[in-house]
Scaffold this active site. Structure first.
Site, PDB file in Angstrom:
ATOM      1  N   SER A   1      13.343   8.940  55.395  1.00 58.17           N
ATOM      2  CA  SER A   1      12.322   9.533  54.543  1.00 58.17           C
ATOM      3  C   SER A   1      12.509  11.042  54.419  1.00 58.17           C
ATOM      4  O   SER A   1      13.044  11.694  55.325  1.00 58.17           O
ATOM      5  CB  SER A   1      10.937   9.232  55.133  1.00 58.17           C
ATOM      6  OG  SER A   1       9.935   9.439  54.179  1.00 58.17           O
TER       7      SER A   1
ATOM      8  N   GLN B   1      15.089  15.243  46.771  1.00 58.93           N
ATOM      9  CA  GLN B   1      13.706  15.178  46.310  1.00 58.93           C
ATOM     10  C   GLN B   1      13.345  16.538  45.730  1.00 58.93           C
ATOM     11  O   GLN B   1      13.329  17.543  46.447  1.00 58.93           O
ATOM     12  CB  GLN B   1      12.767  14.825  47.461  1.00 58.93           C
ATOM     13  CG  GLN B   1      11.320  14.625  47.035  1.00 58.93           C
ATOM     14  CD  GLN B   1      10.395  14.451  48.219  1.00 58.93           C
ATOM     15  OE1 GLN B   1      10.077  15.422  48.910  1.00 58.93           O
ATOM     16  NE2 GLN B   1       9.955  13.223  48.468  1.00 58.93           N
TER      17      GLN B   1
ATOM     18  N   TYR C   1       1.082  18.457  45.985  1.00 59.63           N
ATOM     19  CA  TYR C   1       1.905  19.514  45.396  1.00 59.63           C
ATOM     20  C   TYR C   1       1.676  19.534  43.889  1.00 59.63           C
ATOM     21  O   TYR C   1       0.815  18.824  43.366  1.00 59.63           O
ATOM     22  CB  TYR C   1       3.364  19.331  45.802  1.00 59.63           C
ATOM     23  CG  TYR C   1       3.549  19.426  47.309  1.00 59.63           C
ATOM     24  CD1 TYR C   1       3.138  20.560  48.002  1.00 59.63           C
ATOM     25  CD2 TYR C   1       4.074  18.365  48.037  1.00 59.63           C
ATOM     26  CE1 TYR C   1       3.261  20.645  49.382  1.00 59.63           C
ATOM     27  CE2 TYR C   1       4.214  18.434  49.420  1.00 59.63           C
ATOM     28  CZ  TYR C   1       3.802  19.576  50.091  1.00 59.63           C
ATOM     29  OH  TYR C   1       3.915  19.656  51.447  1.00 59.63           O
TER      30      TYR C   1
ATOM     31  N   ARG D   1       7.982   9.735  43.829  1.00 60.32           N
ATOM     32  CA  ARG D   1       7.062   9.559  44.965  1.00 60.32           C
ATOM     33  C   ARG D   1       5.658   9.898  44.507  1.00 60.32           C
ATOM     34  O   ARG D   1       5.431  10.938  43.890  1.00 60.32           O
ATOM     35  CB  ARG D   1       7.463  10.440  46.145  1.00 60.32           C
ATOM     36  CG  ARG D   1       6.420  10.424  47.266  1.00 60.32           C
ATOM     37  CD  ARG D   1       6.900  11.026  48.573  1.00 60.32           C
ATOM     38  NE  ARG D   1       7.555  10.000  49.377  1.00 60.32           N
ATOM     39  CZ  ARG D   1       7.655  10.038  50.716  1.00 60.32           C
ATOM     40  NH1 ARG D   1       7.140  11.057  51.389  1.00 60.32           N
ATOM     41  NH2 ARG D   1       8.268   9.095  51.365  1.00 60.32           N
TER      42      ARG D   1
ATOM     43  N   GLY E   1      10.474   8.039  58.808  1.00 65.74           N
ATOM     44  CA  GLY E   1      10.637   9.460  59.041  1.00 65.74           C
ATOM     45  C   GLY E   1      10.730   9.808  60.504  1.00 65.74           C
ATOM     46  O   GLY E   1      11.816  10.032  61.042  1.00 65.74           O
ATOM     47  N   ARG E   2       9.577   9.854  61.198  1.00 62.38           N
ATOM     48  CA  ARG E   2       9.571  10.256  62.602  1.00 62.38           C
ATOM     49  C   ARG E   2      10.475   9.365  63.457  1.00 62.38           C
ATOM     50  O   ARG E   2      11.050   9.821  64.446  1.00 62.38           O
ATOM     51  CB  ARG E   2       8.139  10.222  63.136  1.00 62.38           C
ATOM     52  CG  ARG E   2       7.233  11.290  62.549  1.00 62.38           C
ATOM     53  CD  ARG E   2       5.839  11.210  63.130  1.00 62.38           C
ATOM     54  NE  ARG E   2       4.974  12.269  62.638  1.00 62.38           N
ATOM     55  CZ  ARG E   2       4.250  12.199  61.527  1.00 62.38           C
ATOM     56  NH1 ARG E   2       4.299  11.103  60.799  1.00 62.38           N
ATOM     57  NH2 ARG E   2       3.482  13.205  61.160  1.00 62.38           N
TER      58      ARG E   2
END
Length: 789
Positions: free
Chosen positions: A413, A491, A573, A621, A714-715
């Site tokens: 991710s 991205q 955003y 996304r 991700g993590r």
């Protein structure tokens, strides 16, 4: 102690018996306003875990219950003329009236003061004369309602209607009957609870209920309030399932399930137990099961702690995490049934797998332990549906987007690293992204790469708006392509009103103390009023300039060698701020209804797609919900995804939230996946699922169930950059999609652990141990239809 129980259901009776059993000197009184013969409902399902606790705490109750149990191991899913069976599930059920009778007899034998047909005095009065007052008077608890402000009660009414019935047909398994009607999908949940009867619950969404005319006024009712016409119609609708047997009501009428939650379960000496404290939808288990487990814990805490205050606090500390975990699973399950029409396009075997894993507590590995034949059949089906070839873990099947074929379904991710200098990525990015590519993921995504210096979130954010940025990124993409089978995607985004803030570890979303730049947004609304900057409202000229900056960065992304481009329209955003009604208050053609709020993001998408090479895929996304009232909803997300898909997006990357600091996310395992699944089913576009996906079992289960096409972690990849390769090793898979770099081949097997007691038991790898035998049977049956596998 003097103890009063308000409510004589299974939880209250069992608690009373336990307390008297622990110390006969306790004075325990149970108030129950109904008569013994007025028990509502039919069968009660109890898990092996609950039964184990009962056996340990009160062998006499356990022995009496054991003599009454109906037991079964299989789940049969009846869908589109076929029956798919999964075994090894291990259920026990008992007639609710017999359960109450056994518990009342036990209370009487122990000296509990049972006051049946007696309304309990007000809780305040009982508190003056008793050490503990237990409110176990059900989901509609009058006691809790009287003090709902102190308990912090919330009631969430759900969107299905259901009716609790019984039948003299004795099923030999837990049955799900899915019925597709001209009005919509209806379903029945049925299971045996004695050698002469089964529970039969009919459920459907309110829209279907209304369309079918079940809500029409003036319907005949029985003396106990039963909706007689509805019972007759349900018998006709599910005649094939009932095979000539009758439906039997007991105050049966249409109900809506309400999820009960409380901020606290305690108020002085008054404590909530069972449904009064928490409810969980019947599709995931029995409220009686939770209530009896509560009773065990409350009795133990009162016995172990010298003071009532400490005991009640310990009880809540012990049981709240369990109840909330069950409620999360129940929420996922009830939402699945609310949206069941979304799943009925699936083939029978996949539909059955999807149903069995709906709560996200049971996955592919757990089902494999219970029923290997069923798990193998699902894997074989998935392989056949995805290009054929030998069966393999679903995550290692390739996936194509335009001219790009990913070797597997795992995505690293996009994660902001805040480690660029003047927008230029450096050695850190080479190692960070290069290591993830060497770790076996099919697609590695950059962090949000900003299209201009004022579009950065922080001074450390990466960019693609200067020649040195392109060259630096090409160094990264060249390494990935030369040393791995991974694709690498960029991205692109603009920070909008969330710009000019500090590096994450210096204070996330905190404004810069110096060196800040002006920020812009659709509307002049600060992310946090009084803390973050008030952004300037974008003019038409400003919007054009930013649109052109996105296109310029897209051209540079191609020159830099990226394989895929993702447009960032999520997380508050700039483009996300145009989409959300919370952040877009414009009165021109770019604000107002959803179509207007979509207009500018779609303009940016079109400008980027025009310059991005035709053979390279482009994804978007989105934040599928703002997690707050008045924001983007799940239905809005479907329309947003549809608009981008119609514009040419090859996949939608479905995230949620981060649009407003006032959000209230419903965190939990794979908690964002239902939003992705809805978009996939309703729009027909491939989706990337994200959010608390952390194991190969999660990934495989989501793919098999048809909830996602790709899974982004991700993590998990920060913890283990070689996660995908390790997942292959743990599944004993060495085929396509799991390529170890030649330099790492010597490490492609788990090193010795030093244990002397043999290999780690497979059961330890599972989140939830199976009940019953590991495998009973898996049989695809058919009633004039094709085999399910």
């Amino acid at each position: 102690m003097r103890i009063a129980c308000i409510g004589g259901g299974p939880g209250g009776l069992y608690f009373a018996a336990l307390m008297k059993g622990l110390d006969p000197r306790h004075e325990v009184t149970v108030y129950e306003r109904t008569a013994p013969e007025d028990a509502f409902g039919f069968g009660v399902v109890l898990s092996d875990e609950t039964l184990g606790g009962i056996e340990h705490a009160d062998p006499e109750v356990y022995a009496a219950l054991s003599a009454e149990f109906a037991r079964w191991d299989d789940i049969d899913v009846h869908y589109r003329g076929s029956v798919t069976t999964s075994g090894g599930h291990g259920f026990s059920a008992v007639d609710r009236r017999r359960l109450l009778g056994i518990l009342r007899d036990r209370c009487a034998a122990l000296g509990v003061d049972l006051r049946l047909r007696t309304e309990a005095p007000p809780a305040e009065d009982l508190e003056r004369t008793h050490d503990v007052v237990v409110a176990c008077d059900g989901a509609g608890s009058a006691t809790r309602t009287a003090f709902e402000g102190d308990f912090g009660t919330t009631l969430e009414r759900r969107h299905c209607r259901y009716m609790w019935l019984a039948t003299d047909k004795v099923f030999d398994a837990f049955n799900f009957h899915v019925l597709e009607t001209p009005h919509g999908v209806m379903q029945a949940h049925a299971y045996p609870y004695s050698d002469t009867a089964s529970t039969f619950i009919v459920e459907m969404h309110e829209r279907v209920w209304e369309a079918a005319g079940f809500g029409a006024p003036g319907r005949p009712a029985g003396a106990d309030g039963t909706d007689l016409e509805a019972v007759e119609r349900c018998a006709g609708l599910f005649a094939e399932a009932l095979e000539g047997h009758a439906l039997r009501p007991n105050a049966s009428r249409w109900r809506s399930f309400t999820t009960v939650r409380n901020r606290t379960w305690r108020r002085g000496a008054l404590v909530l137990l069972g449904d009064a404290a928490h409810t969980a939808h019947f599709s995931i288990g029995s409220g009686t099961k939770l209530a009896m487990e509560d009773a065990l814990a409350l009795a133990a805490c009162l016995h172990e702690h010298p003071g009532v205050k400490e005991a009640l606090a310990a009880y809540e500390d012990e049981r709240r995490p369990v109840a909330e975990s069950v409620q999360r699973a129940a929420q996922a399950s009830l939402e699945w049934f609310e949206d069941i029409g979304m799943h009925t396009g699936q083939e029978p075997l996949q539909f059955a797998f999807n149903l069995l894993t709906r709560s996200r507590r049971v996955g592919r590995e757990n089902l494999r332990l219970r029923d290997p034949d069923f798990a193998d059949a699902v894997d074989d089906w998935f392989s056949a549906a995805n290009g054929g070839g030998e069966a393999r873990p679903p995550m290692f099947h390739p996936f194509r987007l335009r001219g790009l074929e990913l070797p597997n379904r795992v995505v690293v991710s996009a994660m902001d690293m805040y480690s660029s200098t003047g927008g230029t990525p450096g050695d850190f990015h080479l190692v960070h992204l290069g290591s993830k590519a060497l770790g076996g993921a099919g697609l590695v995504m950059t962090e949000m790469v900003c299209v201009s210096a004022p579009g950065r979130i922080t001074p450390g954010c990466a960019g693609l708006y200067a020649p040195e940025h392109t060259a630096a990124w090409k160094r990264v993409t060249d390494f990935v392509h030369e040393n791995s089978s991974a694709a690498i995607g960029v991205q692109l985004g603009h920070s909008g009103r969330k710009g000019a803030t500090r590096l994450m570890w210096e204070g996330i979303d905190e404004p810069l103390e110096e060196g800040a730049w002006p920020v812009v947004a659709p509307s002049p609304l600060a992310y946090r009023p009084g803390v973050n900057q008030v952004p300037a409202e974008l003019t038409r000229a400003g919007m054009d300039a930013i649109r052109d900056a996105f296109a310029t960065s897209a051209r540079e992304a191609d020159r830099a060698g990226f394989d895929l481009l993702e447009l960032h329209c999520a997380h508050g955003y700039l483009l996300s701020s145009f989409l959300s009604p919370l952040t877009n208050r414009r009165t021109d053609r770019y604000g107002g209804d959803l179509a207007a709020r979509l207009r500018y993001p779609l303009e940016v998408f079109a400008a980027v797609r025009q310059v991005w090479p035709e053979h390279k895929p482009m994804t978007v996304r989105i934040s599928a919900t703002d997690w707050t009232d008045g924001g983007t909803t799940a239905e809005d997300a479907v329309e947003i995804a549809r608009a981008f898909a119609d514009a040419g997006a090859d996949a939608i990357d479905v995230s949620t939230g981060q649009v407003t600091p006032d959000e209230r996310p419903a965190y939990g395992r794979s908690f964002q996946v239902p939003f992705a699944e809805r978009i996939r089913a309703r729009v027909g576009v491939p989706v990337v699922a994200v959010g608390a996906i952390s194991s190969h079992d999660d990934v495989n289960s989501l793919l098999l169930a048809g909830r996602a096409d790709l899974c982004a972690l991700g993590r998990t990849h920060l913890y283990d950059p070689q996660w995908t390769l390790h997942a292959a090793t743990e599944q004993d898979y060495t085929g396509p999609g799991a390529r170890w770099p030649v330099q790492f081949q010597a490490g492609s097997r788990r090193p010795p652990t030093g244990r002397t007691d043999g290999p780690r038991p497979r059961l330890e790898l599972l989140r939830e141990p199976a009940s019953g035998p590991a495998h009973r049977r898996w049989r695809p049956q058919h009633a004039g239809g094709p085999r399910t596998a």
